[in-house]
Motif scaffolding. Sequence first.
Motif, PDB file in Angstrom:
ATOM      1  N   VAL A 229      39.999  43.186  47.359  1.00 18.24           N
ATOM      2  CA  VAL A 229      41.366  42.664  47.389  1.00 18.24           C
ATOM      3  C   VAL A 229      41.295  41.192  47.027  1.00 18.24           C
ATOM      4  CG1 VAL A 229      43.410  42.232  48.799  1.00 18.24           C
ATOM      5  CG2 VAL A 229      42.081  44.338  49.137  1.00 18.24           C
ATOM      6  N   GLY A 230      41.964  40.811  45.947  1.00 19.78           N
ATOM      7  CA  GLY A 230      41.886  39.448  45.447  1.00 19.78           C
ATOM      8  C   GLY A 230      42.568  38.449  46.360  1.00 19.78           C
ATOM      9  N   ALA A 231      42.160  37.190  46.247  1.00 22.53           N
ATOM     10  CA  ALA A 231      42.722  36.115  47.063  1.00 22.53           C
ATOM     11  C   ALA A 231      44.231  36.025  46.855  1.00 22.53           C
ATOM     12  CB  ALA A 231      42.060  34.792  46.692  1.00 22.53           C
ATOM     13  N   GLY A 232      44.953  35.850  47.958  1.00 19.12           N
ATOM     14  CA  GLY A 232      46.396  35.668  47.902  1.00 19.12           C
ATOM     15  C   GLY A 232      47.200  36.922  47.662  1.00 19.12           C
ATOM     16  N   SER A 233      46.551  38.071  47.592  1.00 19.06           N
ATOM     17  CA  SER A 233      47.261  39.314  47.313  1.00 19.06           C
ATOM     18  C   SER A 233      48.055  39.782  48.529  1.00 19.06           C
ATOM     19  CB  SER A 233      46.273  40.410  46.902  1.00 19.06           C
ATOM     20  OG  SER A 233      45.567  40.043  45.735  1.00 19.06           O
ATOM     21  N   VAL A 234      49.126  40.531  48.271  1.00 18.76           N
ATOM     22  CA  VAL A 234      49.906  41.174  49.325  1.00 18.76           C
ATOM     23  C   VAL A 234      49.842  42.675  49.071  1.00 18.76           C
ATOM     24  CG1 VAL A 234      52.173  41.446  50.397  1.00 18.76           C
ATOM     25  CG2 VAL A 234      51.426  39.188  49.601  1.00 18.76           C
ATOM     26  N   VAL A 235      49.205  43.394  49.992  1.00 18.58           N
ATOM     27  CA  VAL A 235      48.930  44.822  49.810  1.00 18.58           C
ATOM     28  C   VAL A 235      49.732  45.616  50.826  1.00 18.58           C
ATOM     29  CG1 VAL A 235      47.129  46.583  49.705  1.00 18.58           C
ATOM     30  CG2 VAL A 235      46.594  44.233  49.053  1.00 18.58           C
ATOM     31  N   LEU A 236      50.538  46.576  50.323  1.00 15.58           N
ATOM     32  CA  LEU A 236      51.408  47.375  51.190  1.00 15.58           C
ATOM     33  C   LEU A 236      51.160  48.871  51.065  1.00 15.58           C
ATOM     34  CD1 LEU A 236      54.749  45.454  50.520  1.00 15.58           C
ATOM     35  CD2 LEU A 236      53.194  45.153  52.446  1.00 15.58           C
ATOM     36  N   ILE A 237      50.294  49.282  50.128  1.00 15.39           N
ATOM     37  CA  ILE A 237      49.962  50.700  49.954  1.00 15.39           C
ATOM     38  C   ILE A 237      48.447  50.843  49.833  1.00 15.39           C
ATOM     39  CG2 ILE A 237      52.176  51.292  48.891  1.00 15.39           C
ATOM     40  CD1 ILE A 237      50.819  51.189  46.174  1.00 15.39           C
ATOM     41  N   ASP A 238      47.975  52.082  49.929  1.00 17.55           N
ATOM     42  CA  ASP A 238      46.540  52.342  49.889  1.00 17.55           C
ATOM     43  C   ASP A 238      45.895  51.794  48.621  1.00 17.55           C
ATOM     44  OD1 ASP A 238      46.964  53.731  52.218  1.00 17.55           O
ATOM     45  OD2 ASP A 238      46.575  55.715  51.372  1.00 17.55           O
ATOM     46  N   VAL A 239      44.646  51.354  48.778  1.00 23.99           N
ATOM     47  CA  VAL A 239      43.826  50.935  47.644  1.00 23.99           C
ATOM     48  C   VAL A 239      42.658  51.909  47.544  1.00 23.99           C
ATOM     49  CG1 VAL A 239      42.375  49.110  46.686  1.00 23.99           C
ATOM     50  CG2 VAL A 239      44.466  48.510  47.926  1.00 23.99           C
ATOM     51  N   PRO A 240      42.498  52.607  46.408  1.00 21.30           N
ATOM     52  CA  PRO A 240      41.425  53.603  46.294  1.00 21.30           C
ATOM     53  C   PRO A 240      40.039  52.972  46.373  1.00 21.30           C
ATOM     54  CG  PRO A 240      43.082  53.905  44.573  1.00 21.30           C
ATOM     55  CD  PRO A 240      43.356  52.575  45.208  1.00 21.30           C
ATOM     56  N   PRO A 241      39.026  53.758  46.740  1.00 18.61           N
ATOM     57  CA  PRO A 241      37.655  53.243  46.788  1.00 18.61           C
ATOM     58  C   PRO A 241      37.198  52.681  45.453  1.00 18.61           C
ATOM     59  CG  PRO A 241      37.791  55.402  47.844  1.00 18.61           C
ATOM     60  CD  PRO A 241      39.112  55.168  47.172  1.00 18.61           C
ATOM     61  N   GLN A 242      36.363  51.634  45.524  1.00 19.70           N
ATOM     62  CA  GLN A 242      35.700  51.030  44.353  1.00 19.70           C
ATOM     63  C   GLN A 242      36.668  50.476  43.317  1.00 19.70           C
ATOM     64  OE1 GLN A 242      32.413  51.575  46.278  1.00 19.70           O
ATOM     65  NE2 GLN A 242      32.270  50.703  44.232  1.00 19.70           N
ATOM     66  N   THR A 243      37.901  50.155  43.744  1.00 15.39           N
ATOM     67  CA  THR A 243      38.866  49.549  42.827  1.00 15.39           C
ATOM     68  C   THR A 243      39.205  48.135  43.294  1.00 15.39           C
ATOM     69  OG1 THR A 243      40.798  50.403  44.022  1.00 15.39           O
ATOM     70  CG2 THR A 243      39.854  51.807  42.291  1.00 15.39           C
ATOM     71  N   THR A 244      39.952  47.422  42.448  1.00 14.78           N
ATOM     72  CA  THR A 244      40.340  46.046  42.751  1.00 14.78           C
ATOM     73  C   THR A 244      41.851  45.924  42.733  1.00 14.78           C
ATOM     74  OG1 THR A 244      38.321  45.197  41.720  1.00 14.78           O
ATOM     75  CG2 THR A 244      40.127  43.642  42.029  1.00 14.78           C
ATOM     76  N   ALA A 245      42.419  45.369  43.813  1.00 15.72           N
ATOM     77  CA  ALA A 245      43.853  45.119  43.900  1.00 15.72           C
ATOM     78  C   ALA A 245      44.096  43.620  43.913  1.00 15.72           C
ATOM     79  CB  ALA A 245      44.429  45.755  45.163  1.00 15.72           C
ATOM     80  N   VAL A 246      45.000  43.154  43.048  1.00 15.05           N
ATOM     81  CA  VAL A 246      45.284  41.722  42.964  1.00 15.05           C
ATOM     82  C   VAL A 246      46.777  41.495  42.753  1.00 15.05           C
ATOM     83  CG1 VAL A 246      43.023  41.007  42.108  1.00 15.05           C
ATOM     84  CG2 VAL A 246      44.738  41.773  40.490  1.00 15.05           C
ATOM     85  N   GLY A 247      47.261  40.353  43.225  1.00 14.54           N
ATOM     86  CA  GLY A 247      48.625  39.934  42.950  1.00 14.54           C
ATOM     87  C   GLY A 247      49.567  40.124  44.120  1.00 14.54           C
ATOM     88  N   ASN A 248      50.819  39.686  43.920  1.00 16.17           N
ATOM     89  CA  ASN A 248      51.876  39.789  44.916  1.00 16.17           C
ATOM     90  C   ASN A 248      53.153  40.268  44.212  1.00 16.17           C
ATOM     91  OD1 ASN A 248      53.718  39.553  46.950  1.00 16.17           O
ATOM     92  ND2 ASN A 248      53.545  37.330  47.178  1.00 16.17           N
ATOM     93  N   PRO A 249      53.507  41.534  44.403  1.00 18.06           N
ATOM     94  CA  PRO A 249      52.782  42.576  45.147  1.00 18.06           C
ATOM     95  C   PRO A 249      51.514  42.992  44.403  1.00 18.06           C
ATOM     96  CG  PRO A 249      54.624  43.546  43.997  1.00 18.06           C
ATOM     97  CD  PRO A 249      54.748  42.061  43.791  1.00 18.06           C
ATOM     98  N   ALA A 250      50.535  43.470  45.153  1.00 21.83           N
ATOM     99  CA  ALA A 250      49.244  43.799  44.550  1.00 21.83           C
ATOM    100  C   ALA A 250      49.360  44.987  43.598  1.00 21.83           C
ATOM    101  CB  ALA A 250      48.231  44.108  45.646  1.00 21.83           C
TER     102      ALA A 250
END
Length: 284
Positions: A229-250
């Motif tokens: 999960v990248g810095a400053g991201s806002v995560v509200l749903i599942d993130v799958p294994p071995q993936t990268t979530a970034v941003g707002n909303p992520a």
Amino acid sequence: MPTGYVSANSSGEEEAWLWAQIKAEARRDAESEPALASYLYSTILSHSSLERSLSFHLGNKLCSSTLLSTLLYDLFLNAFSSDPSLRSAAVADLRAARERDPACVSYSHCLLNYKGFLACQAHRVAHLLWGQSRRPLALALHSRIADVFAVDIHPAARIGKGILFDHATGVVVGETAVIGNNVSILHHVTLGGTGKVGGDRHPKIGDGVLIGAGATILGNIKIGDGAKVGAGSVVLIDVPPQTTAVGNPARLVGGKERPSKHEDVPGESMDHTSFIAEWSDYII
């Protein structure tokens, strides 16, 4: 969460080796910096084991005029002495800091000075008390941890081992949150709820996850094993294994349908930026 099996013998041998390293480092530092000799003697060199040193140090860090260091020392020592899993977790956390953080110059430096490490060990004892229905004491300890270390972890939250709270200031972990093994979390990360609803309402963080500084993860959602999960991201749903979530909303790097997957374990590699080329054409 998978925990992995570690035999009592191998765990005890690793603890003994690590304690010998810590004492050797303390002797070296006492010789090179005489101003610290008394401090190093009282916190490390005068003690016969890691759990005694850690209990003494936490007791002195977290005491107040009404919550005495001697009471806290006895509380911590009883917990660490009676529960081998607390000791093995402390050893794994020390190794995590030394191996993942280039600023960590020694095991003794982490033991004495890393407030993320100290807050995590104190939380483990608060969690033990919570499970024993000693909740007023668990909450009092939780309050002192938040006051002293600026790390707010509810005593009911479950945390694995091999954890690195890097810098740690401003970390908030809610009551029903779960953090797996070999996870790295930077400062100002929130694992929170989404409102006033009770029950199981906080994130579940898988093994080997890396959460960047200032990330906010809300609700009873799952961050899969080895995700980032990248810095400053806002995560509200599942993130799958071995993936990268970034941003707002992520959003997932590579897109929701076919997200890019990485092969490493981000919680151990501490690779914060390898996704940039795929994610955007961002330039300065």
